[in-house]
Design a protein around this motif. Structure first.
Motif, PDB file in Angstrom:
ATOM      1  N   LYS A  32      -6.735  -6.475  -2.109  1.00 50.52           N
ATOM      2  CA  LYS A  32      -7.206  -6.540  -3.489  1.00 50.52           C
ATOM      3  C   LYS A  32      -6.840  -5.229  -4.191  1.00 50.52           C
ATOM      4  O   LYS A  32      -6.923  -4.153  -3.587  1.00 50.52           O
ATOM      5  N   PRO A  33      -6.420  -5.316  -5.443  1.00 49.75           N
ATOM      6  CA  PRO A  33      -6.117  -4.083  -6.181  1.00 49.75           C
ATOM      7  C   PRO A  33      -7.321  -3.145  -6.177  1.00 49.75           C
ATOM      8  O   PRO A  33      -8.459  -3.574  -6.320  1.00 49.75           O
ATOM      9  N   GLY A  34      -7.046  -1.875  -5.958  1.00 52.41           N
ATOM     10  CA  GLY A  34      -8.105  -0.874  -5.944  1.00 52.41           C
ATOM     11  C   GLY A  34      -8.817  -0.723  -4.621  1.00 52.41           C
ATOM     12  O   GLY A  34      -9.661   0.147  -4.463  1.00 52.41           O
ATOM     13  N   SER A  35      -8.510  -1.593  -3.638  1.00 46.84           N
ATOM     14  CA  SER A  35      -9.204  -1.504  -2.352  1.00 46.84           C
ATOM     15  C   SER A  35      -8.509  -0.554  -1.383  1.00 46.84           C
ATOM     16  O   SER A  35      -9.044  -0.262  -0.328  1.00 46.84           O
ATOM     17  N   LEU A  36      -7.329  -0.085  -1.738  1.00 43.50           N
ATOM     18  CA  LEU A  36      -6.581   0.812  -0.856  1.00 43.50           C
ATOM     19  C   LEU A  36      -6.688   2.261  -1.348  1.00 43.50           C
ATOM     20  O   LEU A  36      -6.821   2.500  -2.545  1.00 43.50           O
ATOM     21  N   PRO A  37      -6.573   3.203  -0.420  1.00 39.13           N
ATOM     22  CA  PRO A  37      -6.521   4.603  -0.852  1.00 39.13           C
ATOM     23  C   PRO A  37      -5.228   4.844  -1.626  1.00 39.13           C
ATOM     24  O   PRO A  37      -4.290   4.039  -1.553  1.00 39.13           O
ATOM     25  N   PRO A  38      -5.142   5.943  -2.368  1.00 37.52           N
ATOM     26  CA  PRO A  38      -3.910   6.218  -3.109  1.00 37.52           C
ATOM     27  C   PRO A  38      -2.715   6.297  -2.158  1.00 37.52           C
ATOM     28  O   PRO A  38      -2.848   6.742  -1.011  1.00 37.52           O
ATOM     29  N   PRO A  39      -1.553   5.841  -2.607  1.00 36.20           N
ATOM     30  CA  PRO A  39      -0.381   5.861  -1.720  1.00 36.20           C
ATOM     31  C   PRO A  39       0.070   7.289  -1.427  1.00 36.20           C
ATOM     32  O   PRO A  39      -0.113   8.193  -2.243  1.00 36.20           O
ATOM     33  N   PRO A  40       0.681   7.490  -0.254  1.00 33.50           N
ATOM     34  CA  PRO A  40       1.196   8.822   0.085  1.00 33.50           C
ATOM     35  C   PRO A  40       2.448   9.134  -0.735  1.00 33.50           C
ATOM     36  O   PRO A  40       3.098   8.226  -1.256  1.00 33.50           O
ATOM     37  N   PRO A  41       2.816  10.412  -0.851  1.00 32.82           N
ATOM     38  CA  PRO A  41       3.985  10.788  -1.659  1.00 32.82           C
ATOM     39  C   PRO A  41       5.288  10.144  -1.183  1.00 32.82           C
ATOM     40  O   PRO A  41       6.160   9.851  -1.984  1.00 32.82           O
ATOM     41  N   ASN A  43       5.665   7.193  -0.105  1.00 29.99           N
ATOM     42  CA  ASN A  43       5.661   5.755  -0.378  1.00 29.99           C
ATOM     43  C   ASN A  43       4.881   5.509  -1.671  1.00 29.99           C
ATOM     44  O   ASN A  43       3.813   4.909  -1.661  1.00 29.99           O
ATOM     45  N   PRO A  44       5.410   5.970  -2.802  1.00 26.86           N
ATOM     46  CA  PRO A  44       4.630   5.940  -4.049  1.00 26.86           C
ATOM     47  C   PRO A  44       4.235   4.547  -4.520  1.00 26.86           C
ATOM     48  O   PRO A  44       3.264   4.396  -5.247  1.00 26.86           O
ATOM     49  N   TYR A  45       4.961   3.506  -4.118  1.00 32.43           N
ATOM     50  CA  TYR A  45       4.622   2.146  -4.534  1.00 32.43           C
ATOM     51  C   TYR A  45       3.789   1.412  -3.483  1.00 32.43           C
ATOM     52  O   TYR A  45       3.503   0.231  -3.614  1.00 32.43           O
ATOM     53  N   ASN A  46       3.410   2.127  -2.424  1.00 33.26           N
ATOM     54  CA  ASN A  46       2.567   1.576  -1.357  1.00 33.26           C
ATOM     55  C   ASN A  46       3.158   0.289  -0.785  1.00 33.26           C
ATOM     56  O   ASN A  46       2.461  -0.684  -0.520  1.00 33.26           O
ATOM     57  N   MET A  47       4.468   0.293  -0.582  1.00 41.29           N
ATOM     58  CA  MET A  47       5.153  -0.880  -0.044  1.00 41.29           C
ATOM     59  C   MET A  47       5.013  -0.917   1.470  1.00 41.29           C
ATOM     60  O   MET A  47       5.169   0.100   2.133  1.00 41.29           O
ATOM     61  N   ARG A  48       4.746  -2.093   1.993  1.00 37.02           N
ATOM     62  CA  ARG A  48       4.643  -2.281   3.432  1.00 37.02           C
ATOM     63  C   ARG A  48       6.041  -2.325   4.033  1.00 37.02           C
ATOM     64  O   ARG A  48       6.938  -2.949   3.500  1.00 37.02           O
ATOM     65  N   ARG A  49       6.184  -1.690   5.161  1.00 41.40           N
ATOM     66  CA  ARG A  49       7.444  -1.723   5.888  1.00 41.40           C
ATOM     67  C   ARG A  49       7.149  -2.183   7.308  1.00 41.40           C
ATOM     68  O   ARG A  49       6.187  -1.753   7.906  1.00 41.40           O
ATOM     69  N   ALA A  50       7.991  -3.054   7.809  1.00 37.57           N
ATOM     70  CA  ALA A  50       7.788  -3.568   9.161  1.00 37.57           C
ATOM     71  C   ALA A  50       9.100  -3.514   9.913  1.00 37.57           C
ATOM     72  O   ALA A  50      10.163  -3.733   9.344  1.00 37.57           O
ATOM     73  N   LEU A  51       9.003  -3.220  11.176  1.00 35.96           N
ATOM     74  CA  LEU A  51      10.161  -3.178  12.046  1.00 35.96           C
ATOM     75  C   LEU A  51       9.834  -4.033  13.260  1.00 35.96           C
ATOM     76  O   LEU A  51       8.822  -3.817  13.920  1.00 35.96           O
ATOM     77  N   THR A  52      10.655  -5.015  13.533  1.00 35.28           N
ATOM     78  CA  THR A  52      10.455  -5.888  14.681  1.00 35.28           C
ATOM     79  C   THR A  52      11.591  -5.662  15.661  1.00 35.28           C
ATOM     80  O   THR A  52      12.754  -5.736  15.289  1.00 35.28           O
ATOM     81  N   LEU A  53      11.240  -5.370  16.891  1.00 34.64           N
ATOM     82  CA  LEU A  53      12.240  -5.155  17.933  1.00 34.64           C
ATOM     83  C   LEU A  53      12.144  -6.300  18.935  1.00 34.64           C
ATOM     84  O   LEU A  53      11.066  -6.621  19.409  1.00 34.64           O
ATOM     85  N   ARG A  54      13.269  -6.874  19.237  1.00 30.13           N
ATOM     86  CA  ARG A  54      13.304  -7.959  20.215  1.00 30.13           C
ATOM     87  C   ARG A  54      14.420  -7.680  21.215  1.00 30.13           C
ATOM     88  O   ARG A  54      15.461  -7.175  20.856  1.00 30.13           O
ATOM     89  N   ALA A  55      14.183  -8.050  22.439  1.00 30.80           N
ATOM     90  CA  ALA A  55      15.205  -7.899  23.466  1.00 30.80           C
ATOM     91  C   ALA A  55      16.057  -9.162  23.515  1.00 30.80           C
ATOM     92  O   ALA A  55      15.584 -10.249  23.208  1.00 30.80           O
TER      93      ALA A  55
END
Length: 118
Positions: A32-41, A43-55
């Motif tokens: 929900k908007p406003g439920s997160l702490p301010p984004p770190p410098p 990642n100013p847009y607070n975008m989620r990043r995911a990395l999936t590793l598969r063998a």
């Protein structure tokens, strides 16, 4: 069916295995908007990043065979044999054709070479 909710800390790493990886539904709920702490410098847009590793299957097969060679406990060896037998039922596909025994053996040899270099 019941939900399990986790709130991992920012920048955490987690590994899913067993039924959690193969049978359970999993995802990330929208915040929900406003439920997160301010984004770190960084990642100013607070975008989620995911990395999936598969063998690859060949690498996974080689690792299971090595674990079987090293296992001393008979219960562990039996569990590894069952896992290998279950995994042997699934073959990777090259375009529309399933790999034959010779091609799969070549891939497993390549996986074994890769495992030795890890």
């Amino acid at each position: 069916c019941f939900p399990i909710e986790l709130d991992p800390p920012r920048r955490s790493v987690y590994v899913m295995g067993g039924e959690a990886r193969t049978l359970w539904k999993h995802g990330i709920r929208q915040q929900k908007p406003g439920s997160l702490p301010p984004p770190p410098p960084w990642n100013p847009y607070n975008m989620r990043r995911a990395l999936t590793l598969r063998a690859t299957k060949a690498f996974s097969d080689a690792c299971l065979q090595e674990r079987l060679r090293q296992a001393t406990d008979e219960a562990e060896r039996a569990a590894l044999r069952r896992r290998i037998a279950a995994q042997d039922k699934f073959r990777p596909q090259s375009s529309a054709a399933r790999l034959n025994d010779r091609d799969l053996a070549e891939l497993r040899e390549e996986g074994e070479r890769m495992r030795r270099h890890v």
